[in-house]
Design a protein around this motif. Structure first.
Motif, PDB file in Angstrom:
ATOM      1  N   GLU A 210       0.834  -1.204   0.000  1.00 34.32           N
ATOM      2  CA  GLU A 210       0.000   0.000   0.000  1.00 34.32           C
ATOM      3  C   GLU A 210       0.871   1.257   0.000  1.00 34.32           C
ATOM      4  OE1 GLU A 210      -2.504  -0.413   3.388  1.00 34.32           O
ATOM      5  OE2 GLU A 210      -3.537  -2.193   2.591  1.00 34.32           O
ATOM      6  N   ARG A 211       1.970   1.216   0.749  1.00 25.58           N
ATOM      7  CA  ARG A 211       2.862   2.374   0.775  1.00 25.58           C
ATOM      8  C   ARG A 211       3.504   2.607  -0.590  1.00 25.58           C
ATOM      9  NH1 ARG A 211       4.955  -0.331   5.827  1.00 25.58           N
ATOM     10  NH2 ARG A 211       3.666   0.495   7.507  1.00 25.58           N
ATOM     11  N   PHE A 212       3.904   1.524  -1.228  1.00 27.51           N
ATOM     12  CA  PHE A 212       4.554   1.672  -2.529  1.00 27.51           C
ATOM     13  C   PHE A 212       3.576   2.103  -3.622  1.00 27.51           C
ATOM     14  CE2 PHE A 212       7.860  -1.129  -0.601  1.00 27.51           C
ATOM     15  CZ  PHE A 212       8.925  -0.251  -0.758  1.00 27.51           C
ATOM     16  N   ASN A 213       2.290   1.980  -3.358  1.00 33.76           N
ATOM     17  CA  ASN A 213       1.303   2.437  -4.332  1.00 33.76           C
ATOM     18  C   ASN A 213       1.286   3.949  -4.473  1.00 33.76           C
ATOM     19  OD1 ASN A 213       0.397  -0.043  -5.204  1.00 33.76           O
ATOM     20  ND2 ASN A 213      -1.293  -0.147  -3.757  1.00 33.76           N
ATOM     21  N   THR A 214       2.008   4.661  -3.580  1.00 34.45           N
ATOM     22  CA  THR A 214       2.094   6.114  -3.727  1.00 34.45           C
ATOM     23  C   THR A 214       2.809   6.505  -5.013  1.00 34.45           C
ATOM     24  OG1 THR A 214       4.162   6.186  -2.454  1.00 34.45           O
ATOM     25  CG2 THR A 214       2.097   6.484  -1.231  1.00 34.45           C
ATOM     26  N   VAL A 215       3.467   5.558  -5.650  1.00 37.78           N
ATOM     27  CA  VAL A 215       4.125   5.847  -6.925  1.00 37.78           C
ATOM     28  C   VAL A 215       3.104   6.306  -7.959  1.00 37.78           C
ATOM     29  CG1 VAL A 215       3.962   3.529  -7.914  1.00 37.78           C
ATOM     30  CG2 VAL A 215       5.863   4.993  -8.556  1.00 37.78           C
ATOM     31  N   PHE A 216       1.856   5.890  -7.817  1.00 37.24           N
ATOM     32  CA  PHE A 216       0.816   6.282  -8.769  1.00 37.24           C
ATOM     33  C   PHE A 216       0.223   7.655  -8.448  1.00 37.24           C
ATOM     34  CE2 PHE A 216       0.933   1.646  -8.972  1.00 37.24           C
ATOM     35  CZ  PHE A 216       1.249   1.501 -10.307  1.00 37.24           C
ATOM     36  N   GLU A 217       0.713   8.240  -7.354  1.00 35.72           N
ATOM     37  CA  GLU A 217       0.332   9.609  -7.031  1.00 35.72           C
ATOM     38  C   GLU A 217       1.465  10.568  -7.371  1.00 35.72           C
ATOM     39  OE1 GLU A 217      -0.625   9.401  -2.914  1.00 35.72           O
ATOM     40  OE2 GLU A 217      -2.249   7.964  -3.201  1.00 35.72           O
ATOM     41  N   GLY A 218       2.470  10.011  -8.052  1.00 37.40           N
ATOM     42  CA  GLY A 218       3.599  10.837  -8.469  1.00 37.40           C
ATOM     43  C   GLY A 218       4.690  10.953  -7.439  1.00 37.40           C
ATOM     44  N   ALA A 219       4.615  10.196  -6.351  1.00 33.57           N
ATOM     45  CA  ALA A 219       5.634  10.263  -5.303  1.00 33.57           C
ATOM     46  C   ALA A 219       6.628   9.123  -5.464  1.00 33.57           C
ATOM     47  CB  ALA A 219       4.979  10.182  -3.930  1.00 33.57           C
TER      48      ALA A 219
ATOM     49  N   ILE B  10       3.858 -11.860  -7.480  1.00 36.53           N
ATOM     50  CA  ILE B  10       4.600 -10.892  -6.659  1.00 36.53           C
ATOM     51  C   ILE B  10       5.740 -10.291  -7.461  1.00 36.53           C
ATOM     52  CG2 ILE B  10       6.104 -10.640  -4.641  1.00 36.53           C
ATOM     53  CD1 ILE B  10       4.445 -12.877  -3.306  1.00 36.53           C
ATOM     54  N   THR B  11       6.471 -11.159  -8.150  1.00 35.13           N
ATOM     55  CA  THR B  11       7.620 -10.713  -8.938  1.00 35.13           C
ATOM     56  C   THR B  11       7.195  -9.805 -10.082  1.00 35.13           C
ATOM     57  OG1 THR B  11       8.741 -12.795  -8.405  1.00 35.13           O
ATOM     58  CG2 THR B  11       9.634 -11.520 -10.232  1.00 35.13           C
ATOM     59  N   ALA B  12       6.062 -10.122 -10.713  1.00 35.18           N
ATOM     60  CA  ALA B  12       5.589  -9.340 -11.856  1.00 35.18           C
ATOM     61  C   ALA B  12       5.239  -7.903 -11.473  1.00 35.18           C
ATOM     62  CB  ALA B  12       4.380 -10.024 -12.494  1.00 35.18           C
ATOM     63  N   LEU B  13       4.898  -7.655 -10.217  1.00 36.32           N
ATOM     64  CA  LEU B  13       4.551  -6.310  -9.777  1.00 36.32           C
ATOM     65  C   LEU B  13       5.766  -5.392  -9.660  1.00 36.32           C
ATOM     66  CD1 LEU B  13       1.862  -6.870  -6.974  1.00 36.32           C
ATOM     67  CD2 LEU B  13       1.527  -5.741  -9.177  1.00 36.32           C
ATOM     68  N   ASN B  14       6.949  -5.964  -9.604  1.00 30.60           N
ATOM     69  CA  ASN B  14       8.142  -5.177  -9.317  1.00 30.60           C
ATOM     70  C   ASN B  14       8.332  -4.012 -10.290  1.00 30.60           C
ATOM     71  OD1 ASN B  14      10.693  -4.751  -7.823  1.00 30.60           O
ATOM     72  ND2 ASN B  14      11.625  -5.274  -9.789  1.00 30.60           N
ATOM     73  N   ARG B  15       8.073  -4.236 -11.569  1.00 33.21           N
ATOM     74  CA  ARG B  15       8.365  -3.196 -12.569  1.00 33.21           C
ATOM     75  C   ARG B  15       7.496  -1.947 -12.376  1.00 33.21           C
ATOM     76  NH1 ARG B  15       5.578  -2.325 -17.423  1.00 33.21           N
ATOM     77  NH2 ARG B  15       3.665  -3.544 -17.712  1.00 33.21           N
ATOM     78  N   PHE B  16       6.362  -2.097 -11.709  1.00 33.83           N
ATOM     79  CA  PHE B  16       5.468  -0.955 -11.513  1.00 33.83           C
ATOM     80  C   PHE B  16       5.902  -0.071 -10.355  1.00 33.83           C
ATOM     81  CE2 PHE B  16       2.900  -4.337 -13.448  1.00 33.83           C
ATOM     82  CZ  PHE B  16       2.449  -3.674 -14.582  1.00 33.83           C
ATOM     83  N   TYR B  17       6.835  -0.546  -9.535  1.00 42.64           N
ATOM     84  CA  TYR B  17       7.259   0.213  -8.374  1.00 42.64           C
ATOM     85  C   TYR B  17       8.653   0.807  -8.535  1.00 42.64           C
ATOM     86  CZ  TYR B  17       3.191  -1.910  -6.218  1.00 42.64           C
ATOM     87  OH  TYR B  17       1.905  -2.299  -5.935  1.00 42.64           O
ATOM     88  N   VAL B  18       9.134   0.852  -9.731  1.00 48.11           N
ATOM     89  CA  VAL B  18      10.416   1.499 -10.006  1.00 48.11           C
ATOM     90  C   VAL B  18      10.100   2.898 -10.520  1.00 48.11           C
ATOM     91  CG1 VAL B  18      12.575   1.382 -11.276  1.00 48.11           C
ATOM     92  CG2 VAL B  18      11.432  -0.721 -10.568  1.00 48.11           C
ATOM     93  N   ALA B  19      10.335   3.876  -9.691  1.00 46.33           N
ATOM     94  CA  ALA B  19       9.883   5.238  -9.982  1.00 46.33           C
ATOM     95  C   ALA B  19      10.436   5.774 -11.302  1.00 46.33           C
ATOM     96  CB  ALA B  19      10.280   6.161  -8.840  1.00 46.33           C
ATOM     97  N   ALA B  20      11.642   5.384 -11.651  1.00 42.80           N
ATOM     98  CA  ALA B  20      12.259   5.893 -12.873  1.00 42.80           C
ATOM     99  C   ALA B  20      11.490   5.477 -14.123  1.00 42.80           C
ATOM    100  CB  ALA B  20      13.700   5.399 -12.969  1.00 42.80           C
TER     101      ALA B  20
END
Length: 204
Positions: free
Chosen positions: A76-85, A145-155
């Motif tokens: 849930e914390r890492f989902n902040t990436v979709f808010e631009g953080a 779980i592994t497939a989600l990793n690419r969505f949490y790389v901010a770059a």
């Protein structure tokens, strides 16, 4: 039909047959006694072993549930990436470290989704080694779980609100739905295996 011997020869033969039959019955009784003793020992030994094994399984299961709860919080914390953080370098400090296992602390203080996921995967792999009936669900869950990793790389996150951002978020939703589906299937199978009598018999 029992026949009373009338001569000495018949008496000797009768006694010989009686001794032969008695020796066979004695051997059978000894064999049954040995088998019975072994069975009783195995049963008592099995239940002692099963009780110890079940205690170990339940301990690992409870630790896994704690790790799962913490991993869900991190997700849930890492989902902040979709808010631009950016979430890179983020460390959770809002929960105390008291009365928690090392694996929970490792997940809690993970600076990236990848490190949190790796710690969590180690834990579920560990409990599933004790419960091999969960192997199929585990494999699907770990892949999700592994497939989600690419969505949490901010770059790699496209601009919020752009066409690329909408596509990216749509792909994320598909991957997240798969994660939720495989997570629920794995946890359900895991709980069933922990409480399964036949699993305990099979593994013991």
């Amino acid at each position: 039909m029992f026949k009373i011997p009338k001569t000495k020869k018949e008496a000797v033969g009768f006694v010989g047959k009686a001794l032969w039959l008695g020796s066979r019955l004695h051997l059978i009784a000894v064999a049954l006694g040995v088998v019975g003793t072994i069975v009783v020992q195995l049963l008592f030994g099995f239940w002692d072993f099963r009780g110890g094994h079940q205690a170990i399984v339940r301990e690992h299961y409870e630790e896994t549930l704690a790790a799962h709860i913490e991993f869900q919080r991190q997700l849930e914390r890492f989902n902040t990436v979709f808010e631009g953080a950016s979430v890179q370098g983020y460390v959770s400090t809002d929960a105390p470290d008291q009365a928690t296992s090392p694996i929970v602390n490792e997940i809690r203080h993970a600076a990236s989704y990848s490190s949190a996921a790796q710690a969590y995967i180690r834990k579920i792999n560990g409990v599933s080694r004790l419960l091999p009936g969960t192997e199929d669900e585990l494999a699907e869950y770990v892949d999700a779980i592994t497939a989600l990793n690419r969505f949490y790389v901010a770059a790699e996150t496209p601009e919020i609100g752009s066409v690329d951002g909408v596509i990216f978020y749509g792909e994320f939703r598909v991957a997240l739905d798969r994660y939720i589906k495989t997570r629920d299937a794995y946890l359900e199978e895991l709980a069933g295996e922990v409480g399964s009598y036949w699993r305990a018999v099979r593994n013991s």
